[in-house]
Write a protein that holds these residues in place. Structure first.
Motif, mmCIF file in Angstrom:
data_model
loop_
_atom_site.group_PDB
_atom_site.id
_atom_site.type_symbol
_atom_site.label_atom_id
_atom_site.label_comp_id
_atom_site.label_asym_id
_atom_site.label_seq_id
_atom_site.Cartn_x
_atom_site.Cartn_y
_atom_site.Cartn_z
ATOM 1 N N ASP A 119 0.836 -1.201 0.000
ATOM 2 C CA ASP A 119 0.000 0.000 0.000
ATOM 3 C C ASP A 119 0.876 1.258 0.000
ATOM 4 N N VAL A 134 -2.207 -1.876 -3.899
ATOM 5 C CA VAL A 134 -3.511 -1.864 -3.236
ATOM 6 C C VAL A 134 -4.305 -0.611 -3.578
ATOM 7 N N ARG A 139 -9.678 -0.286 0.934
ATOM 8 C CA ARG A 139 -9.114 -1.022 2.060
ATOM 9 C C ARG A 139 -9.950 -0.857 3.329
#
Length: 296
Positions: A119, A134, A139
């Motif tokens: 991320d 990501v 998320r």
């Protein structure tokens, strides 16, 4: 330990029953549950209208094997044309496969570290290479698990708590199993060893510690009685029919949070977002909670 776990025999019955629920509300509240259900329904309608089938590729921590398979069966029945290809393994292995370019729509990790390493919004301390796999907007912290100590059935070693485990490890008179250092359950176990001021490297060199490449391998070694004790998740102990003798506190190893996110290169991003929304509904939560997970 949790007292509301259903019997293993009735697990699939619970999964089927929740699939018939008329109203799906999210763990966080009715409004988000309505949105989640709408998203899933919209995806299904789109798939039916186009006549296209969608195979979602889901990379998930090994400890999610039983629950996700059950939930996916219900979801596919409610959303014709949506099928699943699961890849269950340690979160560290899955993270590496994603980094190396494996096709994946949705990643569910058993630890924040592995998700953070993919991320770009995570701090440079955990993502020093600036990896950007990501979709941070998708998320979420999905579930919480518990770290537990288990021993083989009929064990006569007197290992009935983490305190007792620490004493036996200091005496080097048992064989203990834990996850590898790249596996979240292994990282939580390392924190427990540190809590008791135990030297993992020294114990391993003395032949006191053996390892598993994922939590299922640790669970298997305990179940088969090839080790005297091991640390796994509450949910894996349940699935294997093991009765934990102790539960680690947050002071010992922190919270065990499972994050989930759609990947930026997901082959089917819309379908992945819809399924992730479904995983946050009450219907899915019932399946997760039946084996010991808790909604975040």
């Amino acid at each position: 330990m949790k007292t509301n776990l259903i019997s293993r025999r009735n697990f699939l019955a619970v999964a089927g029953a929740v699939g018939a629920a008329a109203a799906l509300t999210a763990c966080g509240g009715a409004a988000s549950g309505t949105a989640s259900s709408a998203a899933a329904s919209s995806e299904a309608a789109s798939s039916e209208a186009s006549g296209e089938s969608v195979e979602l590729i889901v990379f998930a921590a090994a400890s999610l094997t039983e629950t996700l398979n059950a939930i996916a069966e219900t979801y596919s029945a409610q959303n014709p044309g949506v099928t699943f290809r699961f890849n269950f393994d340690s979160s560290g292995t899955l993270k590496t496969q994603i980094q190396e370019g494996a096709d994946c729509d949705l990643f569910l990790s058993a630890g924040q570290k592995q998700m953070n390493q993919l991320d770009i919004t995570a701090s440079a301390d955990v993502n020093p290479d600036g990896l950007d796999f990501v979709d941070s907007a998708t998320r979420v912290d999905l579930l919480e698990n518990k770290v537990v100590l288990c021993v083989p059935e009929g064990s006569d070693k007197g290992i009935d708590s983490f305190d007792a485990l620490a004493e036996h490890l200091k005496a080097e008179d048992i064989l203990f199993c834990m996850g590898n250092s790249d596996v979240p359950v292994g990282q939580y176990t390392q924190k427990i060893l540190s809590y008791y001021s135990l030297d993992e490297a020294a114990l391993a060199a003395a032949g006191v510690i053996t390892y598993g490449s994922n939590v299922k391998e640790v669970t298997t070694q305990i179940s088969e009685g090839s080790v005297d004790a091991g640390v796994v998740y509450c949910t894996d102990a349940y699935s294997a029919g093991l009765a934990p003798v102790d539960e680690a506190t947050a002071e010992m190893c922190g919270q065990v949070i499972y994050p989930a996110a759609v990947l930026k290169a997901a082959p089917h991003p819309d379908a992945a977002v819809a399924f992730l929304a479904y995983l946050r509904t009450d219907a899915a939560a019932q399946v997760f909670e039946s084996v010991g997970f808790a909604a975040v």
